[in-house]
Design a protein around this motif. Structure first.
Motif, PDB file in Angstrom:
ATOM      1  N   UNK A 150       0.831  -1.189   0.000  1.00 29.81           N
ATOM      2  CA  UNK A 150       0.000   0.000   0.000  1.00 29.81           C
ATOM      3  C   UNK A 150       0.872   1.247   0.000  1.00 29.81           C
ATOM      4  N   UNK A 151       0.298   2.362  -0.418  1.00 32.75           N
ATOM      5  CA  UNK A 151       0.883   3.673  -0.216  1.00 32.75           C
ATOM      6  C   UNK A 151      -0.273   4.617   0.049  1.00 32.75           C
ATOM      7  N   UNK A 152      -0.395   5.095   1.293  1.00 31.50           N
ATOM      8  CA  UNK A 152      -1.571   5.867   1.658  1.00 31.50           C
ATOM      9  C   UNK A 152      -2.815   5.019   1.534  1.00 31.50           C
ATOM     10  N   UNK A 153      -3.751   5.441   0.695  1.00 33.05           N
ATOM     11  CA  UNK A 153      -4.984   4.679   0.486  1.00 33.05           C
ATOM     12  C   UNK A 153      -4.917   3.810  -0.764  1.00 33.05           C
ATOM     13  N   UNK A 154      -3.787   3.755  -1.411  1.00 33.57           N
ATOM     14  CA  UNK A 154      -3.686   3.046  -2.686  1.00 33.57           C
ATOM     15  C   UNK A 154      -3.049   1.673  -2.519  1.00 33.57           C
ATOM     16  N   UNK A 155      -3.690   0.697  -3.108  1.00 32.20           N
ATOM     17  CA  UNK A 155      -3.094  -0.631  -3.202  1.00 32.20           C
ATOM     18  C   UNK A 155      -2.282  -0.697  -4.482  1.00 32.20           C
ATOM     19  N   UNK A 156      -1.027  -1.117  -4.369  1.00 32.76           N
ATOM     20  CA  UNK A 156      -0.156  -1.175  -5.536  1.00 32.76           C
ATOM     21  C   UNK A 156       0.172  -2.597  -5.989  1.00 32.76           C
ATOM     22  N   UNK A 157       0.166  -3.547  -5.085  1.00 38.73           N
ATOM     23  CA  UNK A 157       0.574  -4.888  -5.504  1.00 38.73           C
ATOM     24  C   UNK A 157       0.062  -5.933  -4.519  1.00 38.73           C
ATOM     25  N   UNK A 158      -0.201  -7.131  -5.049  1.00 41.86           N
ATOM     26  CA  UNK A 158      -0.510  -8.314  -4.244  1.00 41.86           C
ATOM     27  C   UNK A 158       0.385  -9.442  -4.738  1.00 41.86           C
ATOM     28  N   UNK A 159       1.066 -10.103  -3.804  1.00 42.19           N
ATOM     29  CA  UNK A 159       1.948 -11.215  -4.137  1.00 42.19           C
ATOM     30  C   UNK A 159       1.562 -12.447  -3.324  1.00 42.19           C
ATOM     31  N   UNK A 160       1.751 -13.615  -3.937  1.00 42.18           N
ATOM     32  CA  UNK A 160       1.638 -14.884  -3.236  1.00 42.18           C
ATOM     33  C   UNK A 160       3.048 -15.450  -3.087  1.00 42.18           C
ATOM     34  N   UNK A 161       3.455 -15.679  -1.857  1.00 44.97           N
ATOM     35  CA  UNK A 161       4.779 -16.229  -1.592  1.00 44.97           C
ATOM     36  C   UNK A 161       4.658 -17.744  -1.533  1.00 44.97           C
ATOM     37  N   UNK A 162       5.296 -18.439  -2.453  1.00 41.10           N
ATOM     38  CA  UNK A 162       5.189 -19.895  -2.523  1.00 41.10           C
ATOM     39  C   UNK A 162       6.077 -20.554  -1.474  1.00 41.10           C
ATOM     40  N   UNK A 163       5.940 -21.874  -1.336  1.00 35.97           N
ATOM     41  CA  UNK A 163       6.650 -22.604  -0.286  1.00 35.97           C
ATOM     42  C   UNK A 163       8.163 -22.546  -0.430  1.00 35.97           C
ATOM     43  N   UNK A 164       8.665 -22.326  -1.649  1.00 34.59           N
ATOM     44  CA  UNK A 164      10.119 -22.236  -1.837  1.00 34.59           C
ATOM     45  C   UNK A 164      10.621 -20.799  -1.735  1.00 34.59           C
TER      46      UNK A 164
END
Length: 330
Positions: free
Chosen positions: A198-212
């Motif tokens: 996030x930055x302020x009220x803005x969503x910039x990225x979503x990541x899924x962190x895998x098991x490796x």
């Protein structure tokens, strides 16, 4: 400004738009909601990107908006699920063999709405406590249920998940621009990890962190000077958006990894309702024209879409496509 107002404008419509990206007229940054789609769905792509994240769904429900961004099929009216937030109102839309639903409870808060995830639509059912906080989230299509176990003020800290016989718990950590969502098995073994930037009220990225330890991007966003989303990207498509002075989407271009580009232009009437969409895809030029029928309150209850498609270098009419919209009080 509270955390809910700041962070839950996850509007999360973004996630809907990842596929083909249509838009509701008048959307601006904090008015957006992921609310996208509630039809019968499949699990396509879900295992590769992980189970549907809790915070993703919770934020959409908490934002409380019904602005609807329907990505596929992109010919549908952009205000498909927009209704007054009167207590107990619901809307059901029937299009061909698909049904979309959205409902408010008696307090005017979302209780049923659609969500888009990994290429398919899911219906979300919401349960709240006496203070109005969301404590239960159910996705019947995916056989998923979330139960919030602990709050810090208005924001959830821990939750329990049940998914097709599997059970476990999750922990949310908030730090600066990052929100971490950790999933654990019943025995305390880390199972899944999501990161939201996030930055302020803005969503910039979503990541899924895998098991490796690999960070797999699920969503990336850019904004224009008016705080409207100007670009969205995931592993399948990048979409660019342009708006007019009223905040209505007037142009969109989606470029897919396999090389297909879809360009769309939108025209509205004085009410802000979509009346014409035209553009081009891998099959040539296309155009859609919209005619609405209204109830006595001025809400549209039916729409006839006339499609025009390119054949032999010119546009020819296709069959008319009816949409039925039923508005009731629950």
């Amino acid at each position: 400004m509270t955390f809910m107002k700041q962070k839950t404008h996850f509007w999360l419509f973004l996630f809907c738009s990842i596929a083909l990206c249509s838009a509701q007229s008048g959307m601006v940054g904090t008015d957006l909601v992921a609310a996208a789609a509630g039809a019968t769905s499949t699990q396509s792509g879900a295992d590769a990107k992980g189970p549907i994240p809790f915070f993703y769904v919770w934020s959409m429900a908490q934002s409380g908006n019904s602005d609807f961004f329907l990505p596929d099929p992109y010919l549908l009216p952009l205000n498909l699920l927009v209704i007054p937030k009167d207590g107990g109102l619901s809307v059901t839309v029937d299009y061909e063999k698909v049904r979309y639903e959205l409902a408010y409870d008696r307090s005017g808060r979302l209780s049923l709405f659609p969500v888009y995830w990994t290429g398919a639509y899911r219906t979300v059912q919401i349960g709240r406590n006496s203070s109005g906080l969301i404590i239960n989230i159910t996705l019947p299509d995916d056989k998923v249920r979330f139960t919030v176990l602990e709050f810090e003020g208005e924001r959830p800290l821990r939750f329990r998940y049940e998914r097709e016989g599997e059970q476990g718990f999750g922990v949310l950590q908030y730090g600066g621009p990052l929100v971490e969502e950790n999933w654990y098995t019943e025995t305390g073994e880390l199972k899944d990890l999501y990161e939201y930037t996030w930055s302020g009220e803005r969503l910039y990225a979503v990541h899924h962190i895998t098991s490796d330890g690999t960070s797999m991007p699920l969503l990336g966003l850019e904004y224009n000077a008016q705080n409207r989303i100007s670009s969205m990207v995931d592993d399948m498509v990048q979409t660019e958006l342009l708006y007019d002075g009223r905040g209505q989407l007037v142009w969109a271009r989606s470029t897919y990894t396999e090389g297909i580009t879809v360009v769309r232009n939108y025209q509205y009437d004085e009410r802000g309702w979509l009346v014409r969409q035209y553009g081009s895809d891998d099959k040539g030029n296309f155009e859609y024209r919209y005619r609405y029928s209204l109830d006595y309150k001025g809400l549209w209850t039916g729409c006839i879409i006339q499609g025009w498609y390119e054949q032999y270098g010119r546009l020819v009419p296709g069959p008319e496509i009816p949409i039925t919209r039923t508005i009731t009080r629950r």
